[in-house]
Enzyme design. Structure first.
Site, mmCIF file in Angstrom:
data_model
loop_
_atom_site.group_PDB
_atom_site.id
_atom_site.type_symbol
_atom_site.label_atom_id
_atom_site.label_comp_id
_atom_site.label_asym_id
_atom_site.label_seq_id
_atom_site.Cartn_x
_atom_site.Cartn_y
_atom_site.Cartn_z
ATOM 1 N N GLU A 37 -3.015 -1.228 -1.099
ATOM 2 C CA GLU A 37 -4.244 -0.255 -1.370
ATOM 3 C C GLU A 37 -4.061 0.935 -0.532
ATOM 4 O O GLU A 37 -4.543 2.128 -0.962
ATOM 5 C CB GLU A 37 -5.562 -0.938 -1.545
ATOM 6 C CG GLU A 37 -5.546 -1.855 -2.847
ATOM 7 C CD GLU A 37 -5.336 -1.349 -4.160
ATOM 8 O OE1 GLU A 37 -5.471 0.049 -4.151
ATOM 9 O OE2 GLU A 37 -4.943 -1.848 -5.045
ATOM 10 N N TYR A 118 -13.789 1.697 -2.527
ATOM 11 C CA TYR A 118 -12.760 1.284 -3.594
ATOM 12 C C TYR A 118 -11.799 0.337 -3.098
ATOM 13 O O TYR A 118 -11.550 -0.665 -3.619
ATOM 14 C CB TYR A 118 -11.934 2.421 -3.671
ATOM 15 C CG TYR A 118 -10.649 2.124 -4.546
ATOM 16 C CD1 TYR A 118 -10.794 2.160 -6.055
ATOM 17 C CD2 TYR A 118 -9.345 1.969 -3.854
ATOM 18 C CE1 TYR A 118 -9.487 1.928 -6.776
ATOM 19 C CE2 TYR A 118 -8.421 1.848 -4.617
ATOM 20 C CZ TYR A 118 -8.455 1.682 -5.982
ATOM 21 O OH TYR A 118 -7.194 1.271 -6.771
ATOM 22 N N ASP A 136 -11.769 4.163 -8.697
ATOM 23 C CA ASP A 136 -11.198 5.402 -8.362
ATOM 24 C C ASP A 136 -11.185 6.428 -9.327
ATOM 25 O O ASP A 136 -11.591 6.133 -10.514
ATOM 26 C CB ASP A 136 -10.087 5.065 -7.494
ATOM 27 C CG ASP A 136 -8.944 4.704 -8.630
ATOM 28 O OD1 ASP A 136 -9.338 4.527 -9.822
ATOM 29 O OD2 ASP A 136 -7.760 4.666 -8.459
#
Ligand code: SF4
Length: 338
Positions: A37, A118, A136
């Site tokens: 991520e 996020y 996002d």
């Protein structure tokens, strides 16, 4: 049933059938999900794949990351940009090692350096199947098209309200739902192109598909112009070696390597004077080029001088091309002169 309530049922079967095989989808190890991520922020999936594998080969555990030397770490990240990401990864790894294990609660994951809402949402939903949405730009675009919401998606309040509404409809397969939403936003309802509504599992209840308004969404606030900075960059060589220096330990590209440079675009004569002030004797100007590099809020407009000097002196380290490739993390802004 609201549009939000219809999402899990529509998205999960579609996701199981259509998901892309990605290296970080092979397990639910929090370290792996976290790393992927962070790498995927601002970087394309295709570009991340090889970096992800290389990083985990070099640093297979959080302990390895916590103990990794900064130069080696920057080298593993070289070319990915936004280097504060990898510095925060290391800081967070040190916090995790001190705590003894990867945090299992959203608030503790969110408290790690470099982890925002996020990323914390993605880690907790994908690794632990908690109902924590990861919202996002991709997800906001999809939701704004589904609901034909004209609120600018860059408003923090809009993001917060989408997160809240999604959290209320999360299914037990939380990780798959998070990834299904990401997948939809990255593929059929992608950015900067006409969405592929015909192949979308949401087409029957999507406001934009029903009314043909997809191209009007998402609505965004007007962009602020980026600040421009001019620089003169010196690519100084002597017997196959090049002069490099370390950047400051704070600010843009902190702690990385760079070619010597000064503010402003200099003419040749001024440039030669500066090189002499660096304690070097310029021999030949080999080439002069104009280059630019775009960061998030700033653009560097650069004039590069390729210069041969008489001796490898001055306050620099002198490395061959091969040594630079192997040892020094040279950010893309400077690598383009390489
Ligand atoms: Fe996006 Fe079209 Fe799917 Fe609506 S139907 S979510 S606009 S791809």
């Amino acid at each position: 049933m609201s549009i939000f309530e219809k999402l899990p049922q529509a998205l999960l079967p579609w996701y199981y059938e259509n998901r892309r095989e990605l290296p970080w989808r092979q397990d639910k190890e929090p370290y792996h999900i976290w790393l992927s991520e962070i790498m995927l922020q601002q970087t394309r999936v295709e570009a991340v794949k090889s970096y992800y594998r290389r990083f985990l080969d070099a640093l297979p555990t959080v302990e390895d990351l916590a103990n990794c030397d900064d130069d080696a770490l920057h080298k593993l990240w070289e070319g990915l940009g936004y280097y504060s990401r990898v510095r925060n990864l290391k800081k967070a790894a040190q916090v995790i090692v001190k705590a003894g294990e990867f945090p299992g609660e959203y608030a503790d994951v969110l408290a790690l350096p470099g982890v925002g809402e996020y990323t914390a949402g993605a880690i907790c939903s994908i690794a632990y199947d908690q109902p924590t949405p990861a919202v996002d730009g991709n997800v906001l675009r999809v939701i704004s098209r589904l609901t034909e919401d004209e609120t600018p998606i860059d408003l923090p309040a809009y993001k917060a309200s989408v997160r809240e509404r999604l959290a209320q409809v999360y299914p037990l397969e939380a990780g798959d739902f998070t990834q299904a939403l990401m997948e939809l936003g990255a593929t059929v309802c992608g950015p900067n192109r006409k969405p592929d509504c015909e192949n979308c599992p949401c087409r029957e209840f999507c406001g934009s598909a029903i009314h043909g308004t997809a191209e009007k969404f998402p609505v965004k606030l007007p962009k602020r112009a980026k600040k421009e900075e001019e620089k003169t960059v010196f690519i100084l060589s002597c017997d196959g070696q090049f002069a490099l220096q370390k950047r400051r330990e704070s600010g843009l590209l902190a702690g990385l390597w760079q070619y010597p440079n000064v503010p402003g675009k200099l003419e040749t004569e001024q440039a030669l004077l500066i090189v002499e002030k660096m304690g070097l004797k310029p021999k030949n100007v080999l080439r002069q080029v104009e280059r630019s590099h775009i960061f998030t809020h700033i653009v560097w407009q650069m004039r590069g001088f390729y210069l041969e000097v008489a001796e490898p002196a001055g306050d620099f380290i002198w490395l061959t091309r091969e040594q630079i490739e192997a040892e020094a993390a040279l950010p893309t802004a400077f690598r383009q002169f390489f």
